[in-house]
Write a protein that holds these residues in place. Structure first.
Motif, PDB file in Angstrom:
ATOM      1  N   GLY A 159     120.837   4.672  67.875  1.00 14.43           N
ATOM      2  CA  GLY A 159     118.798   5.565  68.395  1.00 14.43           C
ATOM      3  C   GLY A 159     119.002   6.688  69.429  1.00 14.43           C
ATOM      4  O   GLY A 159     118.410   7.454  69.831  1.00 14.43           O
ATOM      5  N   GLY A 162     116.777  10.968  69.841  1.00 20.08           N
ATOM      6  CA  GLY A 162     115.090  10.774  70.165  1.00 20.08           C
ATOM      7  C   GLY A 162     115.500  11.679  71.404  1.00 20.08           C
ATOM      8  O   GLY A 162     116.536  11.695  71.604  1.00 20.08           O
ATOM      9  N   PRO A 163     114.767  11.099  72.518  1.00 21.32           N
ATOM     10  CA  PRO A 163     114.320  12.486  73.126  1.00 21.32           C
ATOM     11  C   PRO A 163     115.867  11.433  74.511  1.00 21.32           C
ATOM     12  O   PRO A 163     116.066  12.651  75.238  1.00 21.32           O
ATOM     13  N   ILE A 249     114.200  -0.708  70.343  1.00 21.05           N
ATOM     14  CA  ILE A 249     113.161  -0.890  69.719  1.00 21.05           C
ATOM     15  C   ILE A 249     113.046  -1.095  68.138  1.00 21.05           C
ATOM     16  O   ILE A 249     112.460  -1.697  67.515  1.00 21.05           O
ATOM     17  N   PHE A 275     117.378  -1.867  82.477  1.00 20.03           N
ATOM     18  CA  PHE A 275     116.503  -1.091  83.572  1.00 20.03           C
ATOM     19  C   PHE A 275     115.358  -0.607  82.671  1.00 20.03           C
ATOM     20  O   PHE A 275     115.103  -0.068  82.191  1.00 20.03           O
TER      21      PHE A 275
END
Ligand SMILES: NC(=O)c1ccc[n+]([C@@H]2O[C@H](COP(=O)([O-])OP(=O)(O)OC[C@H]3O[C@@H](n4cnc5c(N)ncnc54)[C@H](OP(=O)(O)O)[C@@H]3O)[C@@H](O)[C@H]2O)c1
Length: 337
Positions: A159, A162-163, A249, A275
């Protein structure tokens, strides 16, 4: 006394799989007088930038921690303008980044622990929900705390476009690590190459295990996806690998994040850390705000964002996010709706 609309985005029904129209409702029935609403020692905020984030989907399940309340506004990270203040350390006209109910105006009662964003770097407020906000904090703090990166290590990021992932890719490259990054479209792979990733691949069209077999074994795994991706990474791990479980996700719509290869934790002496970023705030938040907005302003940390409009924009962004439509951070900017 001037009453204005205090629109909000409320939680209307628990989605079955993907979020669908009607699960969230843009409710414009509430009114507020910003000049006279009692603050009771707190502050009055006007939300300007909202942060649709993957975890919000998990709070729409009945076992979310804690789940959203039906009929109430959903909560998420946001940048807000301070309209009025009864807290001496927070001045009207400044901006705050925190977790807020998604409505135009919020009276925040216990604001003593909040601090205004100085924004000395002069970056756009939208960046404060992305690379300079919670996702950037997740990447910066999680990497510092758990990666134990050494020059020449091999890291795999799932992933990755993404940010969070795109920030982690850049941190790994700054530490001299070889980066293998996966994402779900060619334009995302191009973005990852521009960030310096060494090996990029589309997990929808390329065998994950083949790539990891050829380019691994991996010393660090930054996991945003979970499930089969985590299984493949366990299989391809080096002795003493560090696994950073940031998110899963792949299972947020289905609740299924099952894995089979956990025994590799034993045979390869893997350390695995899950975490939540807020638990790392006390240790790293001050350094983060000193360092990261300037790195962004100087172009040393690159980021990308896609801007949606209004509360409906939050719904659309949450839908697009789970269909993998856009790279970078999805943000929603509020006007006077
Ligand atoms: N631990 C923490 O405190 C913390 C804080 C923030 C975020 N997170 C987690 O970090 C991860 C990344 O967050 P982010 O904000 O950077 O989000 P993000 O990457 O923008 O999330 C959206 C992307 O995830 C991918 N995706 C969506 N559904 C998927 C599925 N079923 N299987 C595989 N990939 C899927 C899509 O990219 P592709 O096109 O590449 O599939 C989509 O564009 C998330 O798991 C999030 O929950 C954790």
């Amino acid at each position: 006394m001037v009453l204005v609309t205090n629109a909000r985005l409320t939680f209307n029904s628990i989605p079955d799989g993907h979020l669908k129209p009607g699960d969230l409702v843009h409710d414009t029935s509430n009114k507020i007088d910003p000049d006279t609403v009692p603050l009771n020692g707190g502050i009055l905020l006007k939300l300007i930038v909202l942060s649709p984030d993957p975890f919000m989907r998990t709070l729409m399940n009945s076992d979310g921690e804690p789940p959203y309340d039906l009929g109430e506004p959903i909560n998420g990270f946001a940048v807000a303008f301070v309209v009025r203040s009864e807290v001496s350390t927070i001045k009207p006209g400044t901006h705050i980044h925190t977790f807020l109910p998604y409505q135009n105006y919020v009276v925040f009662p216990n604001a003593d622990l909040l601090a205004s964003l100085p924004n000395e770097a002069g970056i756009p407020w939208t960046a404060y929900v992305g690379a300079a906000g919670m996702p950037g904090q997740t990447a910066y703090m999680g990497w510092k705390e758990y990666a134990k990166a050494k020059k020449g290590d091999v890291a795999f990021m799932s992933g990755a476009a993404g940010p969070v992932g795109s920030f982690v890719v850049q941190l790994a490259k700054r530490d001299g690590v070889k980066v293998i990054a996966s994402a779900g479209s060619d334009s995302k792979l191009k973005f990852l190459k521009e960030l310096g990733a060494d090996v990029v691949f589309n997990y929808k069209t390329t065998s994950l295990s083949e790539v990891l077999k050829k380019e691994g074994p991996i010393d660090i795994f930054w996991d945003n996806v979970g499930g089969e991706t985590l299984d493949a990474a366990l299989y391809a791990a080096n002795l003493g690998a560090r696994f950073i479980e940031c998110g899963m996700i792949g299972g947020y719509n289905t609740g299924n994040v099952g894995v089979k290869n956990l025994y590799h934790l034993v045979t390869k002496s893997i350390s695995m850390h899950g975490f939540i970023v807020t638990t790392l705030w006390p240790k790293y938040l001050e350094d983060f705000y000193k360092e990261v907005p300037k790195l962004i302003a100087d172009g040393e940390i690159k980021h990308s964002e896609v801007v949606y409009k209004g509360f409906q924009g939050v719904e659309k962004a949450l839908e697009d996010m789970f269909n993998g439509v856009n790279a970078g951070k999805l943000v929603a900017v509020l006007g006077d709706d």
